[in-house]
Design an enzyme around this catalytic site. Structure first.
Site, mmCIF file in Angstrom:
data_model
loop_
_atom_site.group_PDB
_atom_site.id
_atom_site.type_symbol
_atom_site.label_atom_id
_atom_site.label_comp_id
_atom_site.label_asym_id
_atom_site.label_seq_id
_atom_site.Cartn_x
_atom_site.Cartn_y
_atom_site.Cartn_z
ATOM 1 C CG ASP A 13 41.824 26.470 43.467
ATOM 2 O OD1 ASP A 13 40.838 26.943 42.889
ATOM 3 O OD2 ASP A 13 42.962 26.445 42.970
ATOM 4 C CE LYS A 16 37.782 31.825 47.124
ATOM 5 N NZ LYS A 16 38.966 30.995 46.892
ATOM 6 C CG ASN A 38 40.375 35.314 37.851
ATOM 7 O OD1 ASN A 38 39.238 35.674 38.122
ATOM 8 N ND2 ASN A 38 41.448 35.908 38.325
ATOM 9 N N GLY A 40 36.692 29.853 40.042
ATOM 10 C CA GLY A 40 35.897 28.664 39.738
ATOM 11 C C GLY A 40 35.341 28.135 41.042
ATOM 12 C CG HIS A 41 33.838 30.391 43.720
ATOM 13 N ND1 HIS A 41 33.486 31.675 43.982
ATOM 14 C CD2 HIS A 41 35.182 30.332 43.897
ATOM 15 C CE1 HIS A 41 34.562 32.367 44.320
ATOM 16 N NE2 HIS A 41 35.609 31.572 44.266
ATOM 17 C CB THR A 129 42.855 31.519 34.613
ATOM 18 O OG1 THR A 129 42.532 32.911 34.561
ATOM 19 C CG2 THR A 129 43.137 31.124 36.055
ATOM 20 N NE ARG A 304 42.292 23.357 42.279
ATOM 21 C CZ ARG A 304 41.046 23.089 42.672
ATOM 22 N NH1 ARG A 304 40.814 22.247 43.658
ATOM 23 N NH2 ARG A 304 40.029 23.659 42.072
HETATM 24 P P1 IMP Z 1 45.086 35.268 36.552
HETATM 25 O O1 IMP Z 1 44.227 35.651 37.720
HETATM 26 O O2 IMP Z 1 44.360 34.483 35.496
HETATM 27 O O3 IMP Z 1 45.834 36.443 35.979
HETATM 28 O O4 IMP Z 1 46.218 34.262 37.085
HETATM 29 C C1 IMP Z 1 47.235 34.677 37.998
HETATM 30 C C2 IMP Z 1 47.538 33.584 39.000
HETATM 31 O O5 IMP Z 1 46.410 33.388 39.839
HETATM 32 C C3 IMP Z 1 47.851 32.215 38.384
HETATM 33 O O6 IMP Z 1 48.780 31.543 39.207
HETATM 34 C C4 IMP Z 1 46.509 31.493 38.464
HETATM 35 O O7 IMP Z 1 46.649 30.086 38.473
HETATM 36 C C5 IMP Z 1 46.003 32.017 39.797
HETATM 37 N N1 IMP Z 1 44.538 31.988 39.930
HETATM 38 C C6 IMP Z 1 43.641 32.837 39.366
HETATM 39 N N2 IMP Z 1 42.402 32.505 39.730
HETATM 40 C C7 IMP Z 1 42.505 31.449 40.552
HETATM 41 C C8 IMP Z 1 41.543 30.675 41.291
HETATM 42 O O8 IMP Z 1 40.325 30.919 41.283
HETATM 43 N N3 IMP Z 1 42.057 29.649 42.017
HETATM 44 C C9 IMP Z 1 43.385 29.392 42.080
HETATM 45 N N4 IMP Z 1 44.302 30.078 41.435
HETATM 46 C C10 IMP Z 1 43.871 31.110 40.670
#
Ligand code: IMP
Length: 433
Positions: A13, A16, A38, A40-41, A129, A304
């Site tokens: 976050d 980017k 996962n 989110g840009h 996520t 956040r």
């Molecule tokens: P996962 O990637 O969904 O398995 O999540 C694992 C960890 O990475 C968790 O703490 C999520 O909140 C974090 N996470 C995954 N993708 C993002 C992103 O794009 N931005 C911020 N945190 C992320």
């Protein structure tokens, strides 16, 4: 510079999408090399706001070719939805998108498994996520994954899927969740395979040829350094190599193809999900950052957590990923804070640490060692030249540059495309920190 990697230096976050969008305007090909939906840009163009989860942020540019590399785990339903939505808003994607035939597929059961595994972890949940990322990479690493190439061979994926689901259904049962219906999963995949077929290609060959021909390639990291599966706050991480160290494995480009690495870093720190966050501020300053910075997850909508700049994390990102220049995002958000803290080291059991500890439990109990800098009142939204920033803001940026050990060559002062300060060569020496 023909091959550039942009990646996040914190817990994701960092903004980017914004920088990728700017650099994509000077690129021929934009590539995602890891992660999945996962991410989110967010990209803001005029009145339009685009949030992309799987497509590279460069897709908003009209002329780039967009590649989803082999290191990405692809949720085909999200991909198709994003393509359709952009097309409906007048952004042409058809003919400009290629998906690696080696990329692994995220299936509906991976998402259910993500939720089930979090449920079974109870109080130790990672705060994922729920996009199926961990289970999809898990299947990949234990050599039981399905790749886009498999999806295109009707006889191939059903037996693979049946084998996987025998094991996974037992876990779902333990978490008190419904087992996966294999026939329904096969039917859904058969349907979506038709949409994927025209997109799937040997992107490794495509990118290798493009590199040798000197085409300008932009590699777009998702998540951030502190979420890297090897270097981050394990196990509170995502399941991929988020920095340039993931580029070669996730694209097939040789490691030496990278000409330039740009690290994206926010002027403060945010985090979603569970895990260490020594510089968290639950007081007025943290609330100021959350409100002024609109700090809500682009993927999950979760608020956040916010806190001060963590120089220990940023320095480690620079040291391990070889950062040539940093882009400092959201400096404008700090306007109005009387004082700014910058974490220059951690303290653990009376010892000073210059690098994060290996064990997340230790990392969580680390106390930040802060340096305090004066803040500024002025709104920065209209500033386009570094010299026009308030003196306190210039000194703050200089302090971060010195701490990270890399030049700050770009500063963002607002979400809109034009709200940034270009600073070739970094903060000049006459600005003493
Ligand atoms: P996962 O990637 O969904 O398995 O999540 C694992 C960890 O990475 C968790 O703490 C999520 O909140 C974090 N996470 C995954 N993708 C993002 C992103 O794009 N931005 C911020 N945190 C992320």
């Amino acid at each position: 510079m023909s091959v550039t990697c942009v990646f996040g230096m914190q817990w994701g976050d960092e903004g980017k999408g914004r920088v990728v969008d700017l650099l994509a305007a000077q690129s021929d090909i934009v590539v995602r090399y890891q992660g999945g939906a996962n991410a989110g840009h967010t990209v803001v163009v005029g009145e339009e706001r685009y949030v992309l989860h799987l497509l590279p942020s460069g897709a908003i540019q009209p002329r780039t070719l967009n590649v989803i590399g082999n290191g990405v785990v692809v949720d085909p339903w999200t991909l198709v939805r994003e393509v359709d939505e952009l097309e409906a808003r007048g952004v042409r994607i058809q003919g400009r998108l290629k998906v690696s035939d080696r990329a692994h597929v995220v299936l509906p059961y991976h998402k259910r498994m993500d939720v089930a595994l979090e449920t079974l972890r109870g109080a130790d949940a990672l705060g994922t996520t729920s996009r199926g990322i961990g289970p999809a990479y898990g299947d990949k690493m234990r050599r039981a994954g399905l790749r886009t190439a498999d999806l295109l061979k009707p006889g191939r994926f059903e037996p693979l899927l049946r084998g996987n689901l025998a094991a996974w259904n037992a876990i779902l049962d333990r978490a008190g969740l419904e087992p996966v219906d294999v026939a329904a999963e096969v039917a859904a995949m058969t349907e979506i395979a038709g949409r994927l077929r025209p997109l799937v290609a040997d992107t490794t060959a495509l990118l290798g040829d493009a590199w040798r021909a000197g085409r300008r390639i932009l590699l777009e990291g998702a998540q951030g350094f502190a979420l890297d599966v090897d270097h981050g706050s394990y196990p509170y991480v995502t399941s991929s190599s988020t920095g340039p160290s993931g580029v070669s494995a996730g694209t097939g480009l040789p490691p030496r193809a990278l000409d330039r690495v740009v690290g994206i870093v926010k002027a403060y720190t945010t985090r979603v999900g569970a895990g260490p966050f020594p510089t968290l501020d639950t007081g007025l300053a943290g609330r100021h950052m959350a409100q002024r910075g609109h700090e809500f997850g682009a993927t999950t909508g979760r608020p956040r957590a916010c806190g001060w700049f963590d120089g220990v994390v940023a320095r480690r990102a620079v040291a391990t990923q070889g950062v040539d220049a940093a882009a400092l995002m959201k400096l404008d958000v700090l306007s109005g804070l009387p004082e700014l803290q910058v974490c220059v080291a951690y303290e653990l059991d009376g010892r000073r640490l210059d690098a994060p500890p290996a064990w997340a439990g230790d990392w969580e109990t680390c106390r930040p060692v802060y340096e305090t800098w004066p803040g500024w009142e002025e709104d920065l939204g209209a500033v386009r030249r570094f010299e026009d920033l308030p003196a306190a803001a210039r000194r703050y940026v200089r302090a971060l540059q010195d701490l990270m050990g890399t030049r700050v060559e770009m500063i963002s002062v607002g979400a809109e495309r034009e709200r940034f300060i270009a600073l070739p060569g970094g903060v000049p020496d006459e600005v003493a920190a």
